[in-house]
Design a protein around this motif. Structure first.
Motif, mmCIF file in Angstrom:
data_model
loop_
_atom_site.group_PDB
_atom_site.id
_atom_site.type_symbol
_atom_site.label_atom_id
_atom_site.label_comp_id
_atom_site.label_asym_id
_atom_site.label_seq_id
_atom_site.Cartn_x
_atom_site.Cartn_y
_atom_site.Cartn_z
ATOM 1 N N ASN A 171 0.827 -1.133 0.024
ATOM 2 C CA ASN A 171 0.029 -0.187 -0.212
ATOM 3 C C ASN A 171 0.859 1.271 -0.028
ATOM 4 O O ASN A 171 0.546 2.251 -0.750
ATOM 5 N N ALA A 172 1.862 1.190 0.790
ATOM 6 C CA ALA A 172 2.712 2.442 1.005
ATOM 7 C C ALA A 172 3.425 2.668 -0.331
ATOM 8 O O ALA A 172 3.598 3.598 -0.837
ATOM 9 N N ALA A 183 1.031 4.158 -2.673
ATOM 10 C CA ALA A 183 0.821 5.626 -2.389
ATOM 11 C C ALA A 183 2.239 6.331 -2.940
ATOM 12 O O ALA A 183 1.983 7.588 -3.495
ATOM 13 N N ASP A 198 5.841 5.752 5.456
ATOM 14 C CA ASP A 198 6.075 6.117 4.043
ATOM 15 C C ASP A 198 6.316 7.909 4.093
ATOM 16 O O ASP A 198 5.787 8.324 4.847
ATOM 17 N N ARG A 215 -8.377 10.879 6.741
ATOM 18 C CA ARG A 215 -9.168 9.577 6.565
ATOM 19 C C ARG A 215 -8.901 9.130 7.760
ATOM 20 O O ARG A 215 -7.599 8.721 8.203
ATOM 21 N N TYR A 227 -13.366 -0.491 0.194
ATOM 22 C CA TYR A 227 -12.911 0.896 0.239
ATOM 23 C C TYR A 227 -11.609 0.974 -0.414
ATOM 24 O O TYR A 227 -10.821 0.393 -0.164
ATOM 25 N N THR A 275 -9.384 3.683 -3.233
ATOM 26 C CA THR A 275 -9.143 4.778 -4.116
ATOM 27 C C THR A 275 -8.460 4.470 -5.298
ATOM 28 O O THR A 275 -8.156 5.581 -6.213
ATOM 29 N N GLY A 298 -8.302 -1.145 -7.573
ATOM 30 C CA GLY A 298 -8.322 -1.720 -6.171
ATOM 31 C C GLY A 298 -9.675 -2.505 -5.886
ATOM 32 O O GLY A 298 -10.630 -2.206 -6.370
#
Ligand code: ADP
Length: 640
Positions: free
Chosen positions: A534-535, A538, A568, A576, A586, A588, A592
């Motif tokens: 995830n990091a 991002a 990160d 959020r 959920y 973005t 995903g």
């Protein structure tokens, strides 16, 4: 330096030494020859001296005979100059050698005297010698003659050319000489020989001096040179520098050769060492594929000694029997010069039967003249790398499989959870409607039956969902003592390549004081992987130029928990909260699924832990989870 080496190094001196020996030999030989010649000259000198003396004696004897004849002719004649001068013998004698003839009576009074001049016009200026002959009983004839003229007339020309002939008295004074200016032996040491005079030559002169001890001396005019001849000296003088120069050149040549030899040996040793220490196996082949050379690494790689390999033609003993066709096809291609430049992979068989994966690079083999005589192959053993690659691939596969399973379980459980309510609602509404209808007295079997089946179907659907969930999540977390640092390291190892591709720096700050916890290592690894992924996602939004992309993973002990942070320097969470982020579905991201964090949370909570997210100090997001310590174990270790 060893004596042997010394000998080797001074070998160039040998020709010089031999030449010197040769020169000395020649000189000695010339010297000996000279001595020989001198001896010979001396012999000749002696015999010549003796023969000269004999000839002179003969000559005098001849003169004596003429004189006697003259004396005989005068017997009975009246003494007087006229009678004497009329004699033919007298005139002959005067023309030859005689200086004067004197006729003496018995009492030695001069009766008559006739003197003549020699041919050379010389008068009796020097010493004279004389001859006598009796004239009957009443007188004597005396003839005077110059010894110099005797030598001139009596010595043959060829002897006169070779020698200075001299008459020498006992006091070493020259009485007469065959030459005008005789070179005395004393002036230049020349071989000479003396013969004592005999016979009529011993006659004494008219003066009182005695010639009895006079001698005839022959001196060589042109003696054999004493000492080595000049020509020999010139030759030696020329030869020695020449040979010295030749030796010097030889020495230089030998030195160069020695240096080249040493350099060659060193190079050979270096090459040997390099070839043997190389990790790369080498093999040289001619155009027929015959092995010309293999290095030690090659031998080790195929498990055969060089003696058994060199000279072999294909098929090679290290070709796996089940791949013969393929190997010979490839071999033909390589020998035709069509091997790929970037190398090709092959599988060989070690003599022990073990398979060896290799990478082969072929390049032209050229001789000293630059002509290609075959192919040189460099071979690298890639068995280890291949195995590693295979393991990594399998690991990633398992990971993906596990991740999918975990996700499926989560999806199913979420679905079951989400569907349970509506299904229960459907069942309750069904039950409510049939109760109401019963109260209203509706006895329509059809409607009641339908409602009953509705309830049954809803319950059935609920059971199906529950069963699927049960099936997919049947794998209960296995709680085993596990080292979280180990787990983190393993997770990051799997992500390293991906991070490299994305130019992300992974930083690890693991506390060595983190005790082991009771947990399911596979699931925790899933959590770490998820958070780091995830990091990384991002960070993709972040521009590379803004100070680099970084993900820092750390572990530390926090009270009764082990806390793991994943930080990160990405865009951050934009306000959020964790609940929102962890909500199922959920996301973005365009692709995903929105289940990652939800799964993480349920795994962490299944371990009685907490998952949290916050803004990191200095920008970016900080996701962390804490797992409770294995209390029993911890206590034990504390007490211990
Ligand atoms: P997915 O990764 O499929 O989007 P997740 O549940 O893992 O689903 O993540 C949910 C959302 O949380 C992401 O879509 C992203 O918007 C946000 N998020 C997760 N991790 C970070 C992070 N490190 N920085 C910023 N946003 C994040």
């Amino acid at each position: 330096m060893s004596p042997r080496e010394l000998l080797h190094r001074s070998l160039w001196l040998a020709p010089l030494a031999l030449s010197l020996v040769f020169v000395l030999g020649v000189l000695a030989w010339v010297r000996a020859n000279e001595a020989d010649e001198q001896e010979q000259q001396r012999q000749t000198l002696i015999s010549d001296a003796l023969s000269t003396e004999a000839q002179l004696r003969d000559r005098i004897a001849d003169e004596q005979r003429h004189l006697r004849q003259l004396a005989e002719d005068l017997v009975g004649q009246a003494p007087g100059e006229a009678a004497l001068a009329a004699q033919a013998e007298l005139n002959g004698g005067l023309r030859r050698l005689w200086q004067s003839v004197t006729w003496l009576d018995a009492r030695n009074r001069v009766l008559a005297e006739v003197s003549g001049r020699g041919d050379d016009g010389r008068l009796d200026d020097g010493l004279s010698l004389h001859l006598t002959a009796p004239v009957g009983n009443e007188g004597t004839l005396v003839v005077r003659y110059p010894p110099a003229l005797l030598l001139k007339r009596g010595v043959p020309w060829w002897l006169a050319r070779k020698y200075d002939v001299q008459l020498v008295d006992s006091a070493d004074q020259v009485i007469a000489s065959s030459t005008e200016s005789p070179l005395r032996a004393a002036q230049a040491p020349r071989p000479s020989y003396r013969v004592a005079l005999t016979g009529p030559l011993r006659a004494s002169p008219l003066t009182q001096e005695a010639l009895t001890d006079a001698a005839l001396e022959l001196t060589v005019r042109d003696p054999v040179a004493n000492g080595v001849r000049p020509l020999a000296w010139v030759l030696v003088a020329g030869f020695l520098p020449l040979i010295a120069v030749a030796s010097w050149l030889l020495r230089r040549q030998m030195r160069q050769l020695q240096r080249a030899e040493v350099a060659g040996r060193t190079e050979a040793a270096w090459r040997r060492a390099m070839e043997d220490s190389a990790l790369v196996a080498l093999r040289a082949r001619d155009f027929d594929g015959r092995l010309l050379y293999v290095n030690r690494t090659f031998c080790d790689m195929v498990g055969l000694p060089a003696e058994r390999l060199v000279g072999l033609l294909p098929p090679m003993p290290y070709w796996p029997p089940d791949a013969f066709e393929e190997m010979s096809a490839r071999n033909r291609r390589n020998l035709a010069g069509q091997a790929p430049r970037e190398g090709y992979e092959a599988r060989w068989q070690h003599s022990s039967g073990r398979m060896v994966d290799v990478m082969v690079f072929e390049s032209p083999l050229v001789d000293a003249a630059g002509r290609q005589i075959g192919w040189m192959g460099s071979i690298i053993d890639i068995t280890g790398a291949k195995r590693l690659e295979e393991r990594e691939r399998r690991q990633v596969e398992t990971l993906a499989h596990n991740a999918r399973l975990t996700m499926l379980g989560e999806v199913a459980s979420t679905l079951a959870h989400e569907l349970n309510q509506p299904l229960t609602a459907i069942a309750s509404y069904g039950a409510g409607i049939s109760n109401s209808l019963a109260k209203l007295g509706v006895q329509d079997e059809l409607v009641l039956g339908a409602l009953q089946r509705l309830g049954q179907q809803a319950a059935h659907a609920g059971r199906i969902v529950a069963r699927i969930r049960e099936f997919l999540t049947r794998r209960e977390p296995r709680h085993e003592p596990c080292d979280l640092n180990e787990v983190i390291r393993a997770a990051l190892d799997l992500l390293r390549r991906e991070a490299q591709q994305r130019e992300i720096t992974l930083e690890l700050a693991l506390s060595p004081h983190v005790p082991s916890v009771l947990a399911d290592a596979v699931l925790i690894e899933q959590v770490v992987i998820n958070l780091v992924r995830n990091a990384a996602d991002a960070l993709l939004a972040r521009d590379r130029d803004q100070g680099g992309r970084r993900i820092a993973v750390s572990s530390h002990l926090a009270g009764d928990f082990v806390r793991i942070d994943v930080r990160d320097n990405g865009p951050g969470l934009a306000g959020r909260r964790i609940e929102q982020l962890c909500a199922p579905f959920y996301s973005t991201k365009s692709d995903g699924m929105g289940m990652g964090l939800a799964i993480c949370r349920s795994i962490v909570e299944a371990h009685q832990g907490v998952l949290d997210a916050s803004e990191a100090a200095g920008g970016g997001a900080l996701f962390s989870f804490s797992l409770p310590l294995n209390r029993e174990h911890h206590r034990e270790s504390v007490h211990a």
